[in-house]
Design a protein around this motif. Structure first.
Motif, mmCIF file in Angstrom:
data_model
loop_
_atom_site.group_PDB
_atom_site.id
_atom_site.type_symbol
_atom_site.label_atom_id
_atom_site.label_comp_id
_atom_site.label_asym_id
_atom_site.label_seq_id
_atom_site.Cartn_x
_atom_site.Cartn_y
_atom_site.Cartn_z
ATOM 1 N N THR A 330 84.251 -42.701 100.250
ATOM 2 C CA THR A 330 84.561 -43.272 98.925
ATOM 3 C C THR A 330 85.993 -43.786 98.862
ATOM 4 O OG1 THR A 330 85.384 -41.163 98.052
ATOM 5 C CG2 THR A 330 83.013 -41.606 97.798
ATOM 6 N N GLU A 344 84.643 -37.334 84.073
ATOM 7 C CA GLU A 344 83.534 -38.227 83.702
ATOM 8 C C GLU A 344 82.187 -37.521 83.638
ATOM 9 O OE1 GLU A 344 83.576 -41.829 86.069
ATOM 10 O OE2 GLU A 344 85.788 -41.933 85.920
ATOM 11 N N GLU A 345 82.000 -36.503 84.457
ATOM 12 C CA GLU A 345 80.674 -35.871 84.541
ATOM 13 C C GLU A 345 80.679 -34.415 84.088
ATOM 14 O OE1 GLU A 345 77.800 -37.321 85.477
ATOM 15 O OE2 GLU A 345 78.686 -39.268 85.955
ATOM 16 N N ARG A 380 73.794 -35.533 89.959
ATOM 17 C CA ARG A 380 74.806 -36.346 89.275
ATOM 18 C C ARG A 380 76.021 -36.571 90.184
ATOM 19 N NH1 ARG A 380 75.412 -33.205 83.898
ATOM 20 N NH2 ARG A 380 77.413 -34.287 83.925
ATOM 21 N N ALA A 383 75.123 -39.346 92.631
ATOM 22 C CA ALA A 383 75.133 -40.671 91.985
ATOM 23 C C ALA A 383 76.570 -41.114 91.706
ATOM 24 C CB ALA A 383 74.321 -40.615 90.686
ATOM 25 N N PHE A 384 77.398 -40.188 91.255
ATOM 26 C CA PHE A 384 78.806 -40.468 90.986
ATOM 27 C C PHE A 384 79.494 -40.945 92.276
ATOM 28 C CE2 PHE A 384 83.215 -38.994 91.119
ATOM 29 C CZ PHE A 384 83.739 -39.528 89.940
ATOM 30 N N GLU A 386 78.157 -42.360 94.906
ATOM 31 C CA GLU A 386 77.710 -43.722 95.261
ATOM 32 C C GLU A 386 78.489 -44.761 94.468
ATOM 33 O OE1 GLU A 386 75.291 -44.752 97.501
ATOM 34 O OE2 GLU A 386 74.825 -42.695 98.109
ATOM 35 N N ARG A 387 78.748 -44.463 93.197
ATOM 36 C CA ARG A 387 79.471 -45.437 92.339
ATOM 37 C C ARG A 387 80.922 -45.603 92.757
ATOM 38 N NH1 ARG A 387 76.826 -42.592 88.192
ATOM 39 N NH2 ARG A 387 78.772 -41.738 87.340
ATOM 40 N N GLN A 388 81.459 -44.635 93.514
ATOM 41 C CA GLN A 388 82.867 -44.744 93.928
ATOM 42 C C GLN A 388 83.032 -45.561 95.216
ATOM 43 O OE1 GLN A 388 84.750 -43.357 91.527
ATOM 44 N NE2 GLN A 388 82.741 -42.708 90.754
#
Ligand code: PMP
Length: 390
Positions: A330, A344-345, A380, A383-384, A386-388
Motif C-alpha cells: 500500500t 475511518e473504519e 473491512r 477492503a480498506f 485495497e483502497r490504499q
C-alpha cells in the motif's frame, strides 16, 4: 531531590509504541464502537473450576506468606510437564515460580546480566523486551530479522551482533509475528549461542497455541540445557493473565539465583494462586486445547478472508494469538495505516513499528474478539487495504 536514572533508562526515552492502544481506549470511553484487535488477551475469563480451586485454597487458610521459589508440588508439576513435552530430564529444583512470565523474563535477565553488559533480543520483539534488558543496567542490542525470511533469527545475524553480549532472548511461538521457529532455525541459534558463549532465554509462553508445525524448545537441543532459561506462564495457556503465575526452568545455579532475587523482591506468588495453577495444570492438554481453540478458528478466518488480497501478504501464521500482515504494497507505514484504519473504519490493530524497525510496514492483528466481529473486522480491513493501493 531527584529520582534515579534507572526507569528513564528502561524506556530509553522513546515512545512506548502503544499510542494506537491509548487512542482506542479514549474512543471507547467516548462511546464509540471500535473493533479492537490490539491487546493479546483472551475474550474468555479464567475457568470457573480454576477459580473454585483458588477460593477453596484461600478458604482453607493458604493466605499467609508463600515460600519464595514456589510450592514443591507445583514445581514438580511444572518440571514433569516440561520433561514430558521436551524429553529433557527436569527436576523441581530447576523450576522457580514467578509472578507471571514477565517477572520470569525480568528475573532471568537480572541474574544473568550485570550493569554494563549487553543483552541481545530479536527484532521484531514483544514490547517489554528492550526495557527488561535495560532494567538490569545492561544495554539492549537488537538482532534484526527480515519479513521475507518470516522474521526467523539467523545464525549469522546473531554472530554478527554477539561481540561482548552475554544473553540472547528468543520467543517461539512468536509475539508479534505468529511464527513458530523450526528445527533448523533453533539449531542455528544454538550454534551461535555456543560459539559466542551466550545464555539463551527462551520465552515459550505461547507453547500451547500451535496451528501449524510443532513447538520445539531450544533447551532440548544437544548441549543447550546448561545454557538455557525457559520462560513459561499460565497466562496464555490457561487464560489466567490476571493471576500472575509464571516460571523459569533453568540450570540449578540459575534457579537458585532467581530464588534469591524473589526473596528480595516479590516474596513469591500467593499460595492460593499456586494451588489454582496446580489444579489448572491437572486439567491437562484437553483443557489447553479448549483455551486455544478460538484463536485457531479466527486464524483460519483471517487466512480465508485475506487469501488473494493484492494489498496484504500474510506472514506464515503458525502459532500464538496474532497474525502479522505485510501491508508494504500500500506504500503506507504500519503507523499511518493503523491510524487511518482507526479514523475511518474504527478498527484498532497494532502497527508493526511498535515492535521494532524490522516490522515497519506491517500490522499485528490480535485474534481476540468474537468470530463474527473478527470476520467483519478482517473483511473491512482487507477492503480498506485495497483502497490504499497506489
Ligand atoms: N512473553 C510474551 C511474548 C508475551 O506476549 C507476554 C504477554 N503478552 C509475556 C511474555 C508476559 O506474560 P505474563 O507475564 O502474563 O505471563
Amino acid at each position: 531531590m531527584r529520582i534515579a536514572n534507572r526507569t528513564g533508562h528502561i524506556t530509553g526515552g522513546g515512545s512506548d509504541g502503544w499510542e494506537i492502544y491509548y487512542r482506542t481506549r479514549d474512543l471507547i470511553a467516548a462511546g464509540e464502537r471500535v473493533l479492537t484487535l490490539t491487546i493479546g488477551e483472551h475474550d474468555i475469563r479464567t475457568d470457573r473450576r480454576i477459580l473454585d480451586a483458588m477460593h477453596a485454597s484461600a478458604a482453607a487458610g493458604n493466605t499467609g506468606y508463600a515460600f519464595g521459589p514456589g510450592n514443591r508440588a507445583l514445581r514438580e508439576a511444572i518440571a514433569a510437564r516440561t520433561q514430558a513435552r521436551t524429553g529433557v530430564p527436569t527436576s523441581w529444583r530447576n523450576v522457580v515460580v514467578t509472578p507471571g512470565g514477565q517477572s520470569a523474563l525480568f528475573s532471568s535477565h537480572m541474574v544473568l546480566l550485570d550493569a554494563g553488559d549487553v543483552g541481545l533480543h530479536c527484532d521484531p520483539f514483544y514490547a517489554t523486551y528492550p526495557g527488561t534488558v535495560r532494567a538490569t543496567g545492561a544495554t539492549a542490542r537488537r538482532v534484526p530479522t527480515t519479513s521475507d525470511a518470516a522474521f526467523l533469527p539467523q545464525e549469522a545475524q546473531i554472530l554478527a551482533r554477539a561481540e561482548g553480549a552475554r544473553t540472547l532472548l528468543i520467543n517461539t511461538p512468536n509475539n508479534p509475528t505468529g511464527v513458530v521457529y523450526d528445527r533448523a532455525t533453533l539449531e542455528g541459534i544454538a550454534r551461535a549461542a555456543q560459539a559466542a558463549d551466550l545464555w539463551v532465554i527462551s520465552d515459550e509462553v505461547y507453547d500451547t497455541q500451535i496451528w501449524q508445525g510443532e513447538h520445539l524448545s531450544i533447551r532440548a537441543l544437544p548441549g543447550m540445557a546448561e545454557r538455557t532459561v525457559v520462560v513459561g506462564s499460565m497466562s496464555k495457556s490457561h487464560a489466567m493473565t490476571g493471576s500472575r503465575l509464571g516460571w523459569i526452568v533453568a540450570p540449578q545455579e540459575v534457579a537458585q539465583a532467581v530464588e534469591t532475587l524473589a526473596t528480595n523482591t516479590t516474596y513469591g506468588v500467593p499460595a492460593f494462586i499456586q494451588d489454582a495453577a496446580l489444579f489448572a495444570l491437572g486439567l491437562g492438554e484437553g483443557f489447553e486445547a479448549e483455551v486455544a481453540a478460538p484463536f485457531r478458528r479466527r486464524r483460519e478466518i483471517a487466512l480465508r478472508v485475506l487469501q488473494g488480497s493484492n494489498a496484504i501478504r500474510t506472514i506464515p501464521s503458525m502459532g500464538a494469538m496474532y497474525v502479522m500482515l505485510d501491508i508494504r504494497a500500500t506504500g503506507l507505514s504500519g503507523n499511518a495505516f493503523a491510524n487511518r484504519l482507526l479514523d475511518e473504519e474504527r478498527i484498532a490493530v497494532m502497527p508493526g513499528e511498535s515492535f521494532g524497525d524490522t516490522a515497519a510496514g506491517h500490522l499485528r492483528v490480535a485474534l481476540t474478539i468474537a468470530d463474527d466481529r473478527f470476520e467483519e473486522a478482517m473483511t473491512r480491513l482487507a477492503a480498506f487495504a485495497e483502497r490504499q493501493l497506489p
